[in-house]
Motif scaffolding. Structure first.
Motif, mmCIF file in Angstrom:
data_model
loop_
_atom_site.group_PDB
_atom_site.id
_atom_site.type_symbol
_atom_site.label_atom_id
_atom_site.label_comp_id
_atom_site.label_asym_id
_atom_site.label_seq_id
_atom_site.Cartn_x
_atom_site.Cartn_y
_atom_site.Cartn_z
ATOM 1 N N ASP A 99 34.651 -17.923 -21.059
ATOM 2 C CA ASP A 99 34.619 -16.487 -20.795
ATOM 3 C C ASP A 99 33.238 -16.147 -20.249
ATOM 4 O OD1 ASP A 99 37.177 -15.576 -21.547
ATOM 5 O OD2 ASP A 99 36.636 -15.701 -23.665
ATOM 6 N N PRO A 100 33.153 -15.503 -19.105
ATOM 7 C CA PRO A 100 31.846 -15.198 -18.536
ATOM 8 C C PRO A 100 31.080 -14.186 -19.371
ATOM 9 C CG PRO A 100 33.586 -14.122 -17.287
ATOM 10 C CD PRO A 100 34.269 -15.039 -18.258
ATOM 11 N N SER A 101 29.787 -14.406 -19.462
ATOM 12 C CA SER A 101 28.907 -13.489 -20.182
ATOM 13 C C SER A 101 28.572 -12.302 -19.286
ATOM 14 C CB SER A 101 27.616 -14.202 -20.582
ATOM 15 O OG SER A 101 26.842 -14.475 -19.421
ATOM 16 N N PRO A 102 27.987 -11.229 -19.846
ATOM 17 C CA PRO A 102 27.566 -10.104 -19.002
ATOM 18 C C PRO A 102 26.622 -10.521 -17.874
ATOM 19 C CG PRO A 102 27.558 -9.438 -21.296
ATOM 20 C CD PRO A 102 27.835 -10.917 -21.286
ATOM 21 N N LYS A 103 25.694 -11.426 -18.175
ATOM 22 C CA LYS A 103 24.757 -11.877 -17.145
ATOM 23 C C LYS A 103 25.493 -12.603 -16.024
ATOM 24 C CE LYS A 103 20.492 -14.525 -16.499
ATOM 25 N NZ LYS A 103 19.437 -15.333 -17.152
ATOM 26 N N GLU A 104 26.483 -13.384 -16.385
ATOM 27 C CA GLU A 104 27.257 -14.115 -15.391
ATOM 28 C C GLU A 104 28.098 -13.169 -14.539
ATOM 29 O OE1 GLU A 104 27.397 -18.058 -18.226
ATOM 30 O OE2 GLU A 104 28.980 -16.552 -18.300
ATOM 31 N N LEU A 105 28.597 -12.107 -15.138
ATOM 32 C CA LEU A 105 29.342 -11.111 -14.369
ATOM 33 C C LEU A 105 28.434 -10.376 -13.386
ATOM 34 C CD1 LEU A 105 31.686 -9.634 -17.104
ATOM 35 C CD2 LEU A 105 32.366 -11.003 -15.124
ATOM 36 N N VAL A 106 27.204 -10.126 -13.811
ATOM 37 C CA VAL A 106 26.246 -9.500 -12.900
ATOM 38 C C VAL A 106 25.980 -10.418 -11.710
ATOM 39 C CG1 VAL A 106 23.866 -8.716 -12.649
ATOM 40 C CG2 VAL A 106 25.163 -8.080 -14.679
ATOM 41 N N ALA A 107 25.782 -11.712 -11.985
ATOM 42 C CA ALA A 107 25.561 -12.671 -10.893
ATOM 43 C C ALA A 107 26.733 -12.670 -9.925
ATOM 44 C CB ALA A 107 25.343 -14.067 -11.470
ATOM 45 N N LEU A 108 27.937 -12.590 -10.454
ATOM 46 C CA LEU A 108 29.122 -12.563 -9.605
ATOM 47 C C LEU A 108 29.179 -11.292 -8.777
ATOM 48 C CD1 LEU A 108 31.721 -13.887 -8.721
ATOM 49 C CD2 LEU A 108 32.845 -12.982 -10.757
ATOM 50 N N SER A 109 28.773 -10.188 -9.361
ATOM 51 C CA SER A 109 28.802 -8.913 -8.635
ATOM 52 C C SER A 109 27.846 -8.920 -7.443
ATOM 53 C CB SER A 109 28.444 -7.758 -9.576
ATOM 54 O OG SER A 109 27.055 -7.740 -9.872
ATOM 55 N N GLN A 110 26.810 -9.751 -7.507
ATOM 56 C CA GLN A 110 25.800 -9.803 -6.450
ATOM 57 C C GLN A 110 26.025 -10.934 -5.454
ATOM 58 O OE1 GLN A 110 22.402 -10.234 -9.014
ATOM 59 N NE2 GLN A 110 22.109 -8.029 -9.253
ATOM 60 N N ALA A 111 27.096 -11.697 -5.642
ATOM 61 C CA ALA A 111 27.314 -12.888 -4.821
ATOM 62 C C ALA A 111 27.838 -12.547 -3.433
ATOM 63 C CB ALA A 111 28.283 -13.830 -5.523
ATOM 64 N N ASP A 112 27.364 -13.287 -2.443
ATOM 65 C CA ASP A 112 27.939 -13.237 -1.100
ATOM 66 C C ASP A 112 29.141 -14.172 -0.996
ATOM 67 O OD1 ASP A 112 25.832 -11.558 -0.009
ATOM 68 O OD2 ASP A 112 24.549 -13.347 -0.102
ATOM 69 N N VAL A 113 29.092 -15.270 -1.755
ATOM 70 C CA VAL A 113 30.144 -16.288 -1.727
ATOM 71 C C VAL A 113 30.453 -16.713 -3.157
ATOM 72 C CG1 VAL A 113 30.776 -18.614 -0.966
ATOM 73 C CG2 VAL A 113 29.390 -17.156 0.529
#
Length: 387
Positions: A75-89
C-alpha cells in the motif's frame, strides 16, 4: 495502454487516500521533483533498475517499492502518493501484478505518461508457459530437458520481445499506446487479457530485455529531446542482458536434466525455469503471490513430491519468511537455502551484491547451482556488479 486489474486492489478507500495526499503535499516530507529532468516513478525495484540503466542522468527516479518489498501486498504511503502526483512518467509491470496501482493513480491525480512494461512481451506465450508449469506440477513433472532452451541458436532480440520487430516499429514511427499522451484515461481501448499469466515476467532475461525496450520507448515518447540517448542506452543494456542470458543458459546446460528440479517459496521463477530447462516441482505458497496460505494437505503433497522427485534443496525468496520452508526441509531431510535468498520479487538492498537486475540474476544462478553441487563458471566482465 492496457488497463490494470482491480481484482486485488488495495482496501484503502479513494477519498481517504486523496485527503492524506492533500495534507502530505503541504508537509516537509513532500519533495519536489528535480528541475530539468524527466520525473519518473516506477513500481518495482526491477523496473527502477531498468529505468536507471536507460534513463541515466536524464531522469529523476523514484521507486514506490523499496528493496525487499513485494508488490503482492503493498500500500503506498502518503509520501509515495505525493511522488506519484508529481511524476511525468509512471512505469508499471502490468499483467495484474500491481493490485494497488489504480487506486494510487486516482488518489494522486497522476496524469502523465503510463508505461506498462509487460506490453513489450508476447503475453499469449507467457500464458502458455504459465499453464505449462502448472501442468508439470499437477502431472508430477517430467524430464527438464523437454523444456531445454537452446541458447546457441536463440534469437534473443526476436524472442525477447515475443516476436515484435521493434526496430521496424521505430523506423515506421510506431507509437506504442498512443493514448498515453493524453494521460491514463483511455487505457481500456488497449485492454489485454492478462488472466492466468504469472506476473513475474522479469525473471526471464529475454523477457526483461523486452520490458526494458518498452521502458525505453516510453521514456523517448515522454522526452523526445533525449530520445536518442534513451535508445542508445537501451541498446547497450539489451546487449548486456543477452550476454547474461547466454551465461545463465551455459551454466544450467552442464547440469544433468534429472538434477534440474526446483522448489521455491512461491511461484515466482516460472519464466526463468522455463528458459533454462529447469523442472518446477512446486512452491510452498500455492499462488503467484507470496502471502498466500497453504493448507496442511498442500504442504504434505509438496513434501511427498520433494521426496519423489529427488529435490535437493528448497529456495526461499528474499521477500518471504523461511519458517515454512525450514519445516518442510526438516521433514523431507533436505537443505533449505534461506541465508542466501533468491531475489525474485525484489532486488537486494545496498551491500547485498544483488542491487541490480543483472547482479540479482547472477546471484540467483550461482546460489541454485551451488546448492545442487555444481560450481558456476566465472562471471563475464561487466555482469553481476551493481551499477
Amino acid at each position: 495502454m492496457s488497463s490494470l486489474s482491480t481484482t486485488r486492489r488495495s482496501a484503502v478507500a479513494i477519498p481517504a487516500l486523496a485527503a492524506v495526499l492533500a495534507l502530505s503535499a503541504c508537509s516537509p516530507a513532500a519533495e519536489a521533483p528535480s528541475a530539468g529532468t524527466l520525473n519518473v516513478v516506477t513500481t518495482t525495484t526491477q523496473l527502477a533498475d531498468f529505468a536507471h540503466q536507460i534513463g541515466g542522468d536524464d531522469i529523476s527516479l523514484t521507486s514506490l517499492l523499496a528493496a525487499g518489498a513485494s508488490a503482492h501486498h503493498f500500500d503506498p504511503s502518503p509520501k509515495e502518493l505525493v511522488a506519484l502526483s508529481q511524476a511525468d512518467v509512471l512505469i508499471v509491470n502490468g499483467a495484474e501484478l500491481e493490485g494497488f496501482i489504480d487506486s494510487a493513480i486516482e488518489a494522486s491525480g497522476f496524469a502523465g505518461e503510463l508505461v506498462t512494461a509487460a506490453d513489450g512481451i508476447d503475453l499469449a506465450e507467457a500464458k502458455e508457459i504459465t499453464a505449462e508449469g502448472e501442468h508439470e506440477v499437477e502431472a508430477g513433472g517430467g524430464e527438464a530437458a523437454e523444456h531445454e532452451h537452446d541458447h546457441a541458436d536463440h534469437d534473443h532480440a526476436e524472442h525477447g520481445s515475443g516476436g515484435h520487430d521493434h526496430a521496424a516499429d521505430e523506423a515506421a514511427g510506431h507509437e506504442h499506446a498512443e493514448d498515453a499522451s493524453a494521460g491514463h484515461d483511455d487505457h481500456a481501448e488497449h485492454d489485454h487479457d492478462h488472466g492466468d499469466v504469472n506476473p513475474h515476467l522479469w525473471t526471464s532475461p529475454r523477457y526483461a530485455s523486452a520490458m526494458a525496450g518498452e521502458v525505453a520507448r516510453g521514456l523517448a515518447k515522454a522526452d523526445p529531446e533525449h530520445a536518442a540517448d534513451y535508445r542508445e542506452r537501451a541498446s547497450a543494456y539489451e546487449a548486456e542482458l543477452a550476454e547474461l542470458d547466454a551465461w545463465v543458459g551455459a551454466q544450467f546446460e552442464r547440469v544433468p536434466a534429472a538434477e534440474r528440479v526446483l522448489v521455491s517459496g512461491h511461484d515466482s521463477l516460472r519464466y526463468y525455469l522455463h528458459d533454462y530447462g529447469i523442472a518446477y516441482a512446486g512452491a510452498i505458497m500455492p499462488s503467484f503471490e507470496d502471502n498466500a496460505e497453504p493448507s496442511a494437505a498442500e504442504l504434505d503433497a509438496l513434501t511427498a513430491k520433494i521426496t519423489e522427485r529427488g529435490v535437493r534443496a528448497i529456495f526461499v525468496e528474499s521477500s518471504m519468511s523461511p519458517k515454512l520452508a525450514q519445516t518442510i526441509a526438516r521433514e523431507a531431510g533436505i537443505t533449505v537455502v534461506d541465508s542466501e535468498a533468491l531475489y525474485a520479487d525484489s532486488l537486494g538492498p545496498a551491500g547485498s551484491g544483488a542491487e541490480t537486475y543483472v547482479a540479482a540474476t547472477v546471484h540467483n544462478t550461482q546460489v541454485i547451482l551451488e546448492a545442487w553441487g555444481h560450481t558456476p563458471d566465472a562471471v563475464p566482465q561487466g555482469l553481476g556488479a551493481a551499477s
